[in-house]
Motif scaffolding. Structure first.
Motif, PDB file in Angstrom:
ATOM      1  N   GLY B 300      -8.857   4.531  -7.772  1.00 12.56           N
ATOM      2  CA  GLY B 300      -9.602   3.508  -7.417  1.00 12.56           C
ATOM      3  C   GLY B 300     -11.295   3.997  -7.612  1.00 12.56           C
ATOM      4  N   LEU B 301     -10.516   5.221  -6.348  1.00 12.29           N
ATOM      5  CA  LEU B 301     -12.245   5.451  -5.860  1.00 12.29           C
ATOM      6  C   LEU B 301     -12.618   6.118  -7.140  1.00 12.29           C
ATOM      7  N   GLN B 302     -12.420   6.140  -7.787  1.00 15.09           N
ATOM      8  CA  GLN B 302     -13.428   6.719  -9.483  1.00 15.09           C
ATOM      9  C   GLN B 302     -13.877   5.407 -10.513  1.00 15.09           C
ATOM     10  N   GLY B 303     -13.248   4.187  -9.824  1.00 16.85           N
ATOM     11  CA  GLY B 303     -13.758   3.712 -10.524  1.00 16.85           C
ATOM     12  C   GLY B 303     -15.164   3.077  -9.798  1.00 16.85           C
ATOM     13  N   LEU B 304     -15.433   2.980  -8.000  1.00 13.80           N
ATOM     14  CA  LEU B 304     -16.169   3.116  -7.261  1.00 13.80           C
ATOM     15  C   LEU B 304     -17.103   4.039  -7.621  1.00 13.80           C
ATOM     16  N   GLY B 359     -18.943  -3.163  -2.177  1.00 15.84           N
ATOM     17  CA  GLY B 359     -17.564  -4.070  -1.641  1.00 15.84           C
ATOM     18  C   GLY B 359     -16.572  -3.084  -1.799  1.00 15.84           C
ATOM     19  N   LEU B 360     -16.758  -2.052  -2.597  1.00 14.82           N
ATOM     20  CA  LEU B 360     -15.018  -1.524  -2.634  1.00 14.82           C
ATOM     21  C   LEU B 360     -15.135  -0.526  -2.508  1.00 14.82           C
ATOM     22  N   ARG B 361     -16.705   0.675  -1.701  1.00 14.38           N
ATOM     23  CA  ARG B 361     -16.487   0.968  -0.812  1.00 14.38           C
ATOM     24  C   ARG B 361     -16.202   0.912   0.606  1.00 14.38           C
ATOM     25  N   ALA B 362     -16.092  -0.579   1.134  1.00 15.74           N
ATOM     26  CA  ALA B 362     -15.862  -0.967   2.168  1.00 15.74           C
ATOM     27  C   ALA B 362     -14.014  -0.661   1.916  1.00 15.74           C
ATOM     28  N   LEU B 363     -13.628  -1.585   0.616  1.00 20.08           N
ATOM     29  CA  LEU B 363     -12.484  -2.196   0.474  1.00 20.08           C
ATOM     30  C   LEU B 363     -12.227  -0.411   0.153  1.00 20.08           C
ATOM     31  N   LEU B 393      -2.470  -3.180  -1.487  1.00 19.18           N
ATOM     32  CA  LEU B 393      -3.514  -3.488  -1.882  1.00 19.18           C
ATOM     33  C   LEU B 393      -3.984  -1.946  -2.517  1.00 19.18           C
ATOM     34  N   THR B 394      -2.688  -0.827  -3.347  1.00 22.15           N
ATOM     35  CA  THR B 394      -2.773  -0.558  -3.406  1.00 22.15           C
ATOM     36  C   THR B 394      -3.542  -0.403  -4.783  1.00 22.15           C
ATOM     37  N   PRO B 395      -2.376  -1.210  -5.590  1.00 21.82           N
ATOM     38  CA  PRO B 395      -3.206  -1.613  -7.133  1.00 21.82           C
ATOM     39  C   PRO B 395      -3.816  -2.707  -7.123  1.00 21.82           C
ATOM     40  N   VAL B 396      -3.933  -3.465  -6.375  1.00 18.36           N
ATOM     41  CA  VAL B 396      -5.710  -3.666  -6.691  1.00 18.36           C
ATOM     42  C   VAL B 396      -6.506  -3.187  -6.432  1.00 18.36           C
ATOM     43  N   ILE B 397      -6.918  -1.377  -5.488  1.00 15.79           N
ATOM     44  CA  ILE B 397      -7.581  -1.115  -5.415  1.00 15.79           C
ATOM     45  C   ILE B 397      -7.666  -0.072  -6.748  1.00 15.79           C
ATOM     46  N   LYS B 398      -6.665   0.174  -7.151  1.00 15.02           N
ATOM     47  CA  LYS B 398      -6.847   0.159  -8.382  1.00 15.02           C
ATOM     48  C   LYS B 398      -6.690   0.039  -9.404  1.00 15.02           C
ATOM     49  N   GLY B 399      -6.244  -1.023  -9.762  1.00  9.84           N
ATOM     50  CA  GLY B 399      -7.156  -1.868 -11.006  1.00  9.84           C
ATOM     51  C   GLY B 399      -8.545  -2.867 -10.621  1.00  9.84           C
TER      52      GLY B 399
END
Lengths: 600, 600
Positions: B300-304, B359-363, B393-399
């Motif tokens: 998920g962090l890679q997306g960010l 937003g993703l950074r905060a999440l 939230l793990t699958p949400v952060i990843k997906g």
């Protein structure tokens, strides 16, 4: 390795049952396009691209084009031979005018074939595709002598063509071009400058390459009002039509790109090359738009073509690959796992791809019909109505179509899981190839601005009103239809959102044009959604008619009705969100000063 | 060529003003994580990745990894030296336990650094990233001896680690694995089988590589209930900790991939390699999920991370490149054209990227805090609450995070126009690199199914109820806020859509689980939209507080408020459409028989 079968059954359905080609049999060119001939074009064309072009798609990507020290460029192994077969088969001549050696078939028929060619090998299809665009400009704006000199051999595919617009400092903003054209005593011009991103700029497929080049004459006004169009052949042409001396135009390098590796994207250097003006001085932009509109429809078709082949392979893989079990219990208990097909989320991706490709196919073919009608319809009124529609929809077909192509290719790759990311499976190439279509011939953002900034307001908004009226009338008529009534109501609602968004632009655009610019992209998507929705209404109704009539092929028609339903339930809901985004206006988009974007 | 500056200001804002790290100073590990130390990690870490890792990103992509005839693999030029510096700087040890040589810092701090590392060089970051995942499994499930043998050198980065799950016939469905583990008299196992897609499987950065391998013992049950986890070092480790003989595990080939070329993705052959069981027999899946959850958050962090660097470059280009004029008239009339920044549609893409990355950074950071709290909070209740949230939230952060990363990278490339498609500009690499994150560690479709099929129902739906309650409470409290009230109302509405969709699943899922599967992906997106929305509510409120307090940096905080507004007006409207798609159910998705998808 991927596979490809031309979707002839679907094309035939659209041409004969949705569009009803035979209704136009009284128009020039259409009289030859009877069902038998069209079937032959589709069948043989589909076979040709699958057998000759498709096997070169992956190898062409891996090998790419090569520029040699002398500036010559060779295409990947097999391309030269395939191109020769393409020429021999007469595939370049389908809808070209008979006066220049073409078959004079309707554009709608050649468009069907072009889709197949793109699916089979997009990079290959670009060589004749660019020729086609360049020939269109000469046909529309060239002198009789220019037509006679260039068109027969461009139509036959003996010579290629290119479009030279972009320079290092300008792409979208063509007012900034620096290429100069110095008039000579004999009426020719000497062209000097550098053009970049020239697709098919130099290659070994044709004996000559006819470059159409935007340049400025001395003392031409700044801005796009000072641009003229020139024809600059790679080899000068002697009076007897034979090739003369090499012109001073050369490929300086080929670009290393994300995809379409088998098409040579060239930096072209013009060093006092001899050229001739096409059309009037300083009216080059209008001439350029002749090519450009042909090209934009062709690029929209690329979205469809790549989407189709990616979809076909995802379907194949979803049937072959076994992983996990259906949520409702094992579907094939004797196997260790069920095929991917059982998983709803895999189906979701396949259904989206199906709904979008089949819908776009109908839209591209219906659009191509409008091109035909804009030239050939019997009354001026009909010709104008067709021209209105295709002018309005050209940026939508290009922008919405290529966004969809990229999305479908990405989803198809996703169906493959990790294998989708590996080059040898071939799916990642489709994503890389599809990506360029969103960028060239005007980025999709430029399409959106063309739509809202130019096309909406043309002739007092006549075109968009005509589209609304069409959708209104057809949804109203189908509202109580037993199979398509629900869909018609959903489409009517989406059309309402589109109408409301248009009104919002009218109410707010005068006060601040940025309100229109800020919503342009969403608006283009919204119009795409509604336009493809209209196609699904028509396809659904045609399918229902066919089922009622009996006559077999029931599964094909049932699939149409299911896919229409899917489109209504799963894609049309975006319409409301798009309208609300548009109504958000420009404020939050334009509020930040540039430095407030920068990371601190 | 691209540029990168670590967004330290933004990270600091989130850590100190949004999350309020100092509120947790009483917890183990956090006592050391005072503002000064955190600032030092961010500043020095940001500088390190920008100076050492980022310059190798493009060259690493172009060169890729090389497998030699002896099975050894070399990473691209410069990687070995950069990795040595990474180790020397102690960057591998940040949040590792002190007992094994780590610094014991909170996960939330190391996560901030990891984002920077990914932005600078995703392929590089994967080498320590996989080590981190493998170490987490040993830490959680390994014996004391295994911990003592492997962890200190994995923590220090002297040794690498890998995760070996996938085999040619199975990825998602691990019940199908065929790799065998034969027990030996000395308590070890002989591992035989082939694993594919093994990231960092073989390379020249570390002295040893510790493979964690899923395999089946003889007579293990079919299905995932028969999987065990083994540790298989590349070099066996002597009793004194020195390296012993080479184990029978080797890289058979490296994959040719769409992107992350600088990470070696290997086919690994185990030919009776010596391994030791980690944790209990047939409980390998649970152990695997320890690694997997670490890895999913990392992905998920890679997306960010990719989104951030792509965004930064698009911002730069939008300021540098001049093309066309503002719709409201020339902004810089002395120049021949205005910068791209003036165009609303360019801004739209940049604002979307800004809203999503920040937003993703905060999440991601808030999620990392939940990981910390799940271990370290003072009461069992707090620990469970944190564990509930991060499990949900793990699958949400990843997906959602990786879909967003791909979209941002694609849009950032789009800002570059044609130049975005050319390799030397570096933007197309971000798209290719971002793409894998949607696929590996469970495709995003698998994440969606994990969310709706497992996480929603866990413990009677406690986690999702907690999320709803959180959003409800915070939106209710902010409803009349002068700057954020409108946003809070929009978010409340989106949360209502999410709640309604959840109810719809409950009402319809029992009757047919495919209704849930068919809506899973939309649901994941909807929860992502709401979760990132919650972050924007908090960031907006924090920004408003800071502006009220005065104290400077007003533009930074104003930008937060504008971006929150943008998020509300331009992204949250999708919530309604997503709910309606979910409520479309499974029928139109599951109706077609497989052969009805095939082109005829």
């Amino acid at each position: 390795m991927p596979q490809y079968t031309a979707p002839v059954r679907d094309t035939r359905f659209i041409l004969s049952e949705v569009i009803g080609l035979d209704r136009y049999a009284n128009l020039p060119g259409f009289e030859n396009a009877g069902a038998e001939l069209v079937d032959a074009v589709l069948d043989e064309g589909g076979r040709f691209v699958a057998e000759v072009l498709f096997p070169l798609n992956h190898s062409g990507d891996q090998q790419g084009c090569t520029r040699h020290a002398d500036g010559s460029v060779t295409t990947p192994d097999g391309f030269k031979e395939a191109y020769a077969k393409f020429r021999e088969g007469g595939w370049s001549t389908l809808s070209a005018p008979e006066a220049f050696g073409g078959q004079g078939l309707p554009h709608v028929v050649s468009t069907a074939f072009e889709e197949y060619m793109i699916s089979a090998n997009m990079a290959f299809a670009m060589y004749p595709g660019l020729t086609h665009g360049a020939a269109a400009a000469i046909l529309a704006k060239g002198s009789d002598e220019q037509k006679a000199t260039y068109l027969p051999k461009m139509v036959s595919g003996e010579w290629g063509g290119t479009m030279n617009l972009t320079e290092p400092q300008c792409g979208t903003d063509l007012g900034l071009i620096r290429t100069r054209a110095e008039p000579q005593a004999d009426g020719s011009y000497r062209i000097s400058g550098t053009k970049i991103f020239i697709s098919s700029g130099e290659h070994d497929l044709t004996d000559n390459i006819i470059h159409l080049v935007l340049a400025k004459t001395p003392d031409a006004p700044e801005s796009t009002k000072g641009i003229s169009l020139f024809v600059v052949p790679k080899f000068l042409v002697n009076a007897d039509g034979s090739l003369g001396e090499r012109n001073a135009v050369a490929c300086g390098s080929i670009e290393h790109k994300m995809g379409i590796h088998a098409n040579s994207t060239c930096v072209m250097n013009y060093d006092g090359a001899t050229g001739w003006m096409v059309g009037e001085e300083n009216k080059g932009l209008a001439a350029m738009f002749i090519m450009m509109n042909v090209a934009r429809l062709g690029v929209g078709l690329q979205g469809l073509g790549i989407g189709e082949v990616a979809y076909q392979n995802a379907v194949q893989y979803a049937g072959d690959r076994r992983q996990g079990r259906a949520l409702t219990g094992p579907k094939e208990p004797n196997e260790k796992a069920d095929p991917l097909f059982v998983h709803p989320d895999v189906r979701r991706m396949l259904m989206e791809a199906k709904a979008l490709t089949e819908g776009l196919r109908a839209l591209c073919l219906w659009g191509a019909l409008q091109v035909d009608l804009s030239h050939k319809a019997q009354t001026e009124e009909e010709r104008e109505a067709a021209d209105d529609l295709i002018s309005l929809l050209t940026p939508v077909i290009k922008g919405f179509g290529t966004d969809a192509g990229y999305r479908i290719a990405t989803d198809a790759q996703q169906v493959y899981g990790g294998h989708g990311y590996i080059a040898e499976w071939g799916m990642e190439q489709y994503v890389r190839d599809a990506r360029i279509a969103m960028i060239y011939e005007g980025t999709n953002g430029v399409q959106a601005m063309d739509l809202v900034g130019r096309k909406l307001a043309q002739k007092g908004g006549r075109a968009v009103q005509a589209l609304f009226a069409l959708v209104d009338a057809e949804t109203a008529a189908a509202k109580d239809h037993v199979r398509m009534g629900d869909f018609a109501q959903r489409l009517e609602k989406a059309n309402g959102e589109l109408t409301a968004a248009t009104m919002w632009f009218m109410a707010n655009g005068m006060q601040n044009p940025e309100h229109v610019g800020a919503g342009a992209y969403s608006y283009m998507n919204l119009m795409g959604l509604v336009s493809v929705g209209l196609m699904w209404l028509r396809m659904g109704l045609a399918a229902a008619r066919a089922l009622e009539a009996g006559g077999g092929d029931a599964k094909f028609y049932e699939a149409k009705l299911v896919t229409a339903r899917f489109y209504g339930e799963r894609l049309l809901p975006d319409a409301g969100a798009l309208r609300r985004k548009i109504e958000g206006g420009a404020e939050s988009i334009m509020a930040l000063e540039p430095e407030m974007f920068r990371a601190a």
